[in-house]
Design a protein around this motif. Structure first.
Motif, PDB file in Angstrom:
ATOM      1  N   TRP A 147      60.157 -19.308 -16.957  1.00  0.00           N
ATOM      2  CA  TRP A 147      59.177 -19.643 -15.930  1.00  0.00           C
ATOM      3  C   TRP A 147      57.769 -19.375 -16.437  1.00  0.00           C
ATOM      4  O   TRP A 147      57.473 -18.294 -16.920  1.00  0.00           O
ATOM      5  N   GLY A 148      56.915 -20.372 -16.316  1.00  0.00           N
ATOM      6  CA  GLY A 148      55.529 -20.233 -16.742  1.00  0.00           C
ATOM      7  C   GLY A 148      54.588 -20.564 -15.595  1.00  0.00           C
ATOM      8  O   GLY A 148      54.865 -21.439 -14.768  1.00  0.00           O
ATOM      9  N   LEU A 149      53.476 -19.878 -15.555  1.00  0.00           N
ATOM     10  CA  LEU A 149      52.478 -20.083 -14.512  1.00  0.00           C
ATOM     11  C   LEU A 149      51.762 -21.412 -14.724  1.00  0.00           C
ATOM     12  O   LEU A 149      51.220 -21.674 -15.798  1.00  0.00           O
ATOM     13  N   LYS A 150      51.771 -22.256 -13.700  1.00  0.00           N
ATOM     14  CA  LYS A 150      51.098 -23.555 -13.756  1.00  0.00           C
ATOM     15  C   LYS A 150      49.851 -23.590 -12.892  1.00  0.00           C
ATOM     16  O   LYS A 150      48.938 -24.368 -13.146  1.00  0.00           O
ATOM     17  N   TRP A 151      49.813 -22.786 -11.839  1.00  0.00           N
ATOM     18  CA  TRP A 151      48.693 -22.800 -10.893  1.00  0.00           C
ATOM     19  C   TRP A 151      48.673 -21.501 -10.122  1.00  0.00           C
ATOM     20  O   TRP A 151      49.719 -20.916  -9.843  1.00  0.00           O
ATOM     21  N   LYS A 152      47.469 -21.040  -9.796  1.00  0.00           N
ATOM     22  CA  LYS A 152      47.332 -19.863  -8.936  1.00  0.00           C
ATOM     23  C   LYS A 152      46.069 -20.009  -8.104  1.00  0.00           C
ATOM     24  O   LYS A 152      45.128 -20.702  -8.486  1.00  0.00           O
ATOM     25  N   GLU A 153      46.092 -19.349  -6.949  1.00  0.00           N
ATOM     26  CA  GLU A 153      44.950 -19.359  -6.046  1.00  0.00           C
ATOM     27  C   GLU A 153      44.808 -17.959  -5.472  1.00  0.00           C
ATOM     28  O   GLU A 153      45.784 -17.389  -4.981  1.00  0.00           O
ATOM     29  N   GLU A 154      43.612 -17.419  -5.543  1.00  0.00           N
ATOM     30  CA  GLU A 154      43.355 -16.085  -5.002  1.00  0.00           C
ATOM     31  C   GLU A 154      43.099 -16.169  -3.504  1.00  0.00           C
ATOM     32  O   GLU A 154      42.552 -17.152  -3.020  1.00  0.00           O
ATOM     33  N   LEU A 201      48.224 -31.054  -7.172  1.00  0.00           N
ATOM     34  CA  LEU A 201      47.523 -29.790  -6.970  1.00  0.00           C
ATOM     35  C   LEU A 201      47.327 -29.085  -8.308  1.00  0.00           C
ATOM     36  O   LEU A 201      46.240 -28.564  -8.587  1.00  0.00           O
ATOM     37  N   ILE A 202      48.351 -29.066  -9.149  1.00  0.00           N
ATOM     38  CA  ILE A 202      48.270 -28.413 -10.449  1.00  0.00           C
ATOM     39  C   ILE A 202      47.209 -29.088 -11.313  1.00  0.00           C
ATOM     40  O   ILE A 202      46.382 -28.421 -11.947  1.00  0.00           O
ATOM     41  N   ILE A 203      47.197 -30.410 -11.341  1.00  0.00           N
ATOM     42  CA  ILE A 203      46.251 -31.161 -12.175  1.00  0.00           C
ATOM     43  C   ILE A 203      44.815 -30.962 -11.691  1.00  0.00           C
ATOM     44  O   ILE A 203      43.905 -30.751 -12.493  1.00  0.00           O
ATOM     45  N   GLU A 204      44.618 -31.021 -10.379  1.00  0.00           N
ATOM     46  CA  GLU A 204      43.272 -30.913  -9.819  1.00  0.00           C
ATOM     47  C   GLU A 204      42.766 -29.478  -9.808  1.00  0.00           C
ATOM     48  O   GLU A 204      41.572 -29.250  -9.656  1.00  0.00           O
ATOM     49  N   GLY A 205      43.689 -28.530  -9.983  1.00  0.00           N
ATOM     50  CA  GLY A 205      43.295 -27.135 -10.050  1.00  0.00           C
ATOM     51  C   GLY A 205      43.010 -26.595  -8.712  1.00  0.00           C
ATOM     52  O   GLY A 205      42.499 -25.680  -8.347  1.00  0.00           O
TER      53      GLY A 205
END
Length: 81
Positions: free
Chosen positions: A44-51, A77-81
């Protein structure tokens, strides 16, 4: 600080959406051999995060993303960040 995050497993070709206060530790837990959904693969790898400032805010965002039930929207969502 709390996080909503998206992980990806190339082995399973699946995304996992979650929320936590300790992101690094949580990712390590996902990559251990355990009985849960993420225990089936150790890649499992991190693709996106939001604080988020609050736990409830991170949980609300997690539920929102899960409610989409759409791989395309998650990948957007991942692509647009």
């Amino acid at each position: 600080m709390f996080f909503t995050y998206i992980l990806y497993s190339p082995t399973l070709d699946k995304y996992y959406i979650g929320s936590t206060a300790g992101l690094d530790e949580r990712i390590k837990k996902h990559n251990t051999n355990h009985k849960g959904f993420t225990g089936r693969a150790g890649d499992w790898g991190l693709k996106w995060k939001e604080e988020n400032a609050s736990k409830s805010g991170a949980n609300i965002r997690e539920r929102q993303i899960k409610s989409w039930k759409s791989r395309k929207m998650i990948e957007k969502l991942i692509i647009e960040g």
